[in-house]
Design an enzyme around this catalytic site. Structure first.
Site, PDB file in Angstrom:
ATOM      1  N   ASP A  11       3.995 -11.281  -0.024  1.00 13.23           N
ATOM      2  CA  ASP A  11       3.156 -10.172   0.431  1.00 13.23           C
ATOM      3  C   ASP A  11       3.997  -9.384   1.422  1.00 13.23           C
ATOM      4  OD1 ASP A  11       1.364  -8.472   1.592  1.00 13.23           O
ATOM      5  OD2 ASP A  11       0.172 -10.034   2.572  1.00 13.23           O
ATOM      6  N   LYS A  73       6.650   0.225   5.186  1.00 13.25           N
ATOM      7  CA  LYS A  73       5.842   0.301   3.966  1.00 13.25           C
ATOM      8  C   LYS A  73       5.134   1.649   3.832  1.00 13.25           C
ATOM      9  CE  LYS A  73       2.454  -2.563   1.572  1.00 13.25           C
ATOM     10  NZ  LYS A  73       1.645  -3.780   1.758  1.00 13.25           N
ATOM     11  N   GLU A 174      -2.357  -5.918  -4.448  1.00 12.74           N
ATOM     12  CA  GLU A 174      -2.812  -6.842  -3.409  1.00 12.74           C
ATOM     13  C   GLU A 174      -4.229  -7.367  -3.624  1.00 12.74           C
ATOM     14  OE1 GLU A 174      -1.748  -4.563   0.003  1.00 12.74           O
ATOM     15  OE2 GLU A 174       0.370  -4.966  -0.347  1.00 12.74           O
ATOM     16  N   ASP A 196      -9.922  -4.758   0.837  1.00 18.02           N
ATOM     17  CA  ASP A 196      -8.654  -5.077   1.492  1.00 18.02           C
ATOM     18  C   ASP A 196      -8.276  -3.969   2.463  1.00 18.02           C
ATOM     19  OD1 ASP A 196      -6.050  -5.550   2.223  1.00 18.02           O
ATOM     20  OD2 ASP A 196      -5.256  -5.722   0.198  1.00 18.02           O
TER      21      ASP A 196
END
Lengths: 611, 317
Positions: A11, A73, A174, A196
């Site tokens: 992850d 990211k 994810e 999420d």
């Protein structure tokens, strides 16, 4: 076969990263060298010229703000000129430059790095931790990305893996990974939703799970909505008040900004457990004209935080609504509701989720680790012969081609199960057109230039003929690796051209718009570009109907105030409809048709009652 | 055919893959192996069960040879079938567009899936606007007056028809019918050309099947006969052959009765077809329907060997 080669799931998070693997049929997190499950996604160049990654890099961030890179990211796979990047430049203490192809370059010391290179350093750190754990080299990994990452962002993440020396078996979403970890080995049968909210992105997905098969039905989200936006709201609040009192913008001081950021994050986390918290930043700055150093001291209450971030939370809820509509399920149809990401510890977020889904979210798997665990499950499913898990994943965004007039014709709609392929027939859009340009677009916007350009190619040697007479087969294919390829074939001659989309073309909206204009003569014409004409005809029929109803209503309401008001409104709507009918936008035509439909039913209702 | 290949898939699974690949041109229900008319729930469960075997991820990183493409096309086909049959709108549209699926459902369940109420008025207005636009676009061109263009295409089409090139004729006529959709000559010739082109292709597949049968390759033959039926539902010989082969290989009686139904519909007077359909319906538990067909067979040819063999024994009336 000898001892099976270890495969890992990673992850790669905005703030923290986690690596996991499958241990005797159970997904398990691999601890890093500082015995922690979480490795901060932070890379720094120390004053002594050493490259630091993870916890050690995070620890020195305050004293070395300009040479510490976090939240990479948020930048990966983006263009420098993209508005999101420009927003980020304003708040990030490290320096960003434009590279040669409008890509983002990050300066550390006297060297420039691409974003995938920075992410690769984090990945390499995780790889090393895993290798130390296994005592042998690790080469294969599954890496997760937010569901709403576009093709360019996925490719860039894959690049990062490659730079780190990893063969990326698959990039998975994810929320899907979370569901895999959650539902793995259990007898969950039915539809589940995953909410999420992480450090940088928000995703929501709906899956249908039946004994080992994980079928993604719909997915959606926002790549620019996460914990950092909450932090930024707190920073803005602090800075604004401070500026009013001391006439000084703290954000201009990079060191102060880094301290503010840390304090805001800490305060936010504390407010998940307490009702109020103190923010104490002594010696935050010194006044420009000299004098005593300034301190920042404030009390932040949970109520204030909720007030500052209320709109962010409602945005998550409206995205949930949209995804449920796309999945064609009601909140009550769901068997389970899973929360993922550190931000789902915020009480207000939990409240909002509970209210919307009308159920308590299930706990059990650690929200920070669940994604990596799921990646490990998928890595195992891909490499072992006896796994019972199959993931039926979908395309998160629509794919299509640009057609004459600057529109998009979608061939693969979002939420289509992959692998998939679709072929559609197109025509030339001009007389004697011997060349067509195929522009491959990703996104949901009606207008071509508002979508992401994935790639383009040209098919030449068409027969000279009248517009619409030459037919071209355009085929879109997404294989099981998620690679998009597009081909075009002249139906008469069999001539064919194709591309495989490997890297993001990632042009800015303006560039794309300019290219669209330049190439207006070379585009395809969609057969169902006639949709617009049809909708126009529909709209015109509606306009006639409303025009016919106006005198009736006038007579029936005898010039009462209500009647006058309604008629005036109807006339405005008619005027708007007239404009829309003449315009080129299908969206506008549809909107106007909706308005007129409402007007018609209102008028008819009134006439009915008066009769 | 895959003998020489080195493929990292167990032999049984290879056979399953080949068998399902041969079935891909069948209707959505048959592809998923559920009874015609099965509800969305059952369709989805079948899709998930098949995904467990045929999702490309199940073969990740293995040596697959020609099987890679086979698995890919199987899975894509499964997705398509699942998407259509689990979405109420798409499912309805599929039934509306495929009368023989409807017939298969009727044969399997004895109920007739409701025809969609035709939204006639707005639909035709939309189509008219579309046609008008198309006509206007073509007529705008100064060099190609409508009439001469249509006549020219008609002549070309006739020449193609004479030479037996029915698909070419169909293409040319299609253009002509877009220019002038009212032209009766074009309309008549177009439907003729379409029918013949379909027959031609269907017939070619039928011949391919017979050849395979001669060579003893029943699996290939079955595939060809099914393709022939799919192109033209009225190819009763192909439907009958496919049904017979399927019966011989112990196929699903419902699928066989679907094929036999097609044969009977295309050629209601053929005794063999009736008897086969009756037997398959009987085997699927639909006695009343079976009886109807047996009676008809008895009426058509009381002395036919099939009737003697199957009907008189079982239905001594």
């Amino acid at each position: 076969m000898a001892e099976r080669e270890p495969v890992i799931g990673i992850d790669l998070g905005t703030t923290n990263s986690v690596v996991a693997f499958m241990q005797d049929g159970t997904p398990t997190v691999i601890r890093n060298r500082s015995s922690s499950n979480l490795t901060p996604s932070v890379v720094a160049l120390s004053k002594t010229g050493k490259m630091l990654v993870g916890q050690i890099a995070k620890r020195q961030a305050i004293t070395n703000a300009t040479d510490t890179v976090y939240a990479a990211k948020r930048l990966i796979g983006r263009k420098f000129s993209a508005p999101q990047t420009q927003d980020a430049v304003k708040v990030l203490p490290y320096t960003l430059h434009a590279g040669e192809h409008d890509d983002i370059r990050i300066t550390l010391g006297d060297k420039q790095y691409s974003v995938p290179e920075i992410s690769a350093m984090v990945l390499r750190e995780l790889k090393l931790d895993a290798e130390a754990f296994f005592g042998q080299p690790v080469r294969k990994a599954v890496i997760t990305v937010p569901a709403y990452f576009n093709d360019g962002q996925r490719q860039a993440t894959k690049d990062a893996g490659r730079i780190a020396g990893l063969e990326v078996l698959r990039i998975i979403n994810e929320p899907t990974a979370a569901a895999l970890a959650y539902g793995f080995g259990k007898t969950v049968n039915g539809k589940i939703a995953v909410f999420d909210l992480g450090g940088g992105t928000f995703d929501v997905s709906v899956l249908d799970v039946s004994s080992g098969v994980f079928d993604v039905i719909a997915t959606g989200g926002d790549t620019y909505l996460g914990g950092e936006d909450f932090d930024n709201r707190i920073i803005e609040w602090l800075v604004f008040d401070f500026a009013r009192e001391n006439n000084l913008d703290l954000r201009k001081d990079r060191m102060a900004l880094q301290r503010l950021k840390d304090a805001a994050e800490k305060a936010k986390i504390e407010l998940s457990n307490t009702k109020e918290t103190q923010i104490n930043l002594p010696f935050i700055s010194s006044p420009p004209g000299g004098g005593a150093a300034l301190h920042l001291q404030k009390t932040l209450t949970r109520d204030k935080l909720e007030e500052l971030c209320g709109d962010l939370i409602s945005r998550t809820v409206s995205i949930c609504e949209q995804v449920l509509v796309e999945a064609k399920v009601k909140p009550t149809d769901l068997k389970e509701m899973i929360l993922v990401g550190g931000m789902t510890r915020v009480p207000k977020v939990i409240d909002a989720v509970k209210t919307f889904f009308r159920r308590d979210p299930c706990k059990g798997v650690h929200p920070d680790e669940v994604v990596a665990l799921g990646a490990a499950v998928q890595a195992d499913a891909l490499t072992s012969t006896d796994s019972e898990v199959v993931l039926l994943d979908v395309t998160p965004q629509s794919l299509g081609v640009a057609v004459a007039g600057g529109y998009v014709r979608r061939l693969i709609p979002k939420n289509t199960t992959v692998p998939t392929s679709v072929t559609e027939i197109f025509n030339t859009s001009k007389d004697d057109q011997t060349t067509v340009k195929i522009m491959v677009l990703q996104g949901e916007a009606e207008l071509a230039h508002q979508n992401e350009l994935l790639g383009e190619f040209i098919l030449t040697g068409l027969r000279k003929a009248r517009r619409g007479e030459v037919e071209i087969d355009v085929t879109f294919e997404i294989n099981s690796e998620g690679i998009v390829s597009v081909s075009a074939r002249d139906r008469e001659t069999g001539l064919q051209q194709s591309i495989q989309v490997t890297a993001s073309g990632g042009l800015t909206e303006d560039e794309l718009k300019r290219i669209m204009e330049e190439q207006a003569d070379m585009l395809l014409e969609a057969r169902s570009g006639e949709e617009l004409t049809a909708k126009r005809a529909e709209l015109k029929a509606l306009m006639k109907e409303v025009e016919g109803l106006i005198p009736q209503l006038d007579k029936a309401t005898q010039g009462s105030e209500f009647g006058r008001d309604a008629i005036a409104k109807a006339k405005t709507a008619l005027e708007a409809a007239r404009k829309a009918a003449e315009g080129p936008l299908l969206v506008r035509v549809n909107e106007s048709a909706d308005t007129l439909n409402r007007t018609v039913s209102l008028f008819k209702g009134v006439l009915e009652r008066i009769k | 055919m895959a003998d020489a290949e080195k493929v990292d898939i167990p032999e049984d699974r290879q056979k399953e893959i080949l068998a399902l690949e041969a079935k891909l041109s069948a209707n959505h229900f048959e592809v998923l192996g559920v009874p015609a008319g099965a509800p969305a729930e059952q369709v989805r469960d079948a899709f998930h069960a098949l995904s467990r075997k045929f999702h490309p991820d199940r073969y990740h990183g293995r040596e697959l040879g020609s099987f890679r493409a086979r698995i890919d096309s199987i899975f894509k086909r499964l997705v398509e079938a699942n998407n259509v049959l689990t979405d109420p709108d798409k499912r309805q549209a599929y039934f509306d567009a495929n009368p023989f699926v409807r017939a298969a459902i009727r044969a399997a369940t004895g109920t007739n899936p409701a025809l969609k109420p035709q939204p006639a008025a707005p639909k035709s207005a939309e189509e008219e606007a579309r046609d008008a636009e198309r006509r206007a676009r073509l007529a705008r061109h100064p060099y190609l007056a409508k009439v001469s263009k249509v006549q020219e295409n008609l002549a070309r089409a006739r020449a193609h028809m004479e030479k037996g090139e029915f698909s070419h004729a169909f293409t040319v006529l299609n253009i002509a019918s877009q220019v002038d959709p009212q032209n009766a000559d074009v309309k008549a010739l177009l439907s003729d050309a379409r029918r013949r082109a379909e027959h031609e292709r269907s017939d070619a597949d039928y011949k391919r099947g017979m050849k395979a049968l001669e060579e003893g390759n029943e699996e290939l033959a079955l595939q060809a006969f099914k393709a022939a039926v799919n192109i033209s539902a009225s190819n009763h010989v192909a439907a009958f052959e496919a049904a017979r082969l399927l019966e011989k290989s112990g196929g699903d009686p419902k699928e066989i009765s679907g094929l036999a139904q097609k044969a009977v519909e295309a050629m209601p007077t053929k005794v063999e077809y009736r008897v086969l359909l009756g037997r398959m319906l009987d085997a699927s538990g639909m006695k009343a329907l079976a009886k109807k067909h047996f009676e008809e067979a008895l009426r058509l040819g009381p002395d036919h060997p099939d009737v003697k063999k199957h009907v008189k024994k079982r239905w001594p009336f």
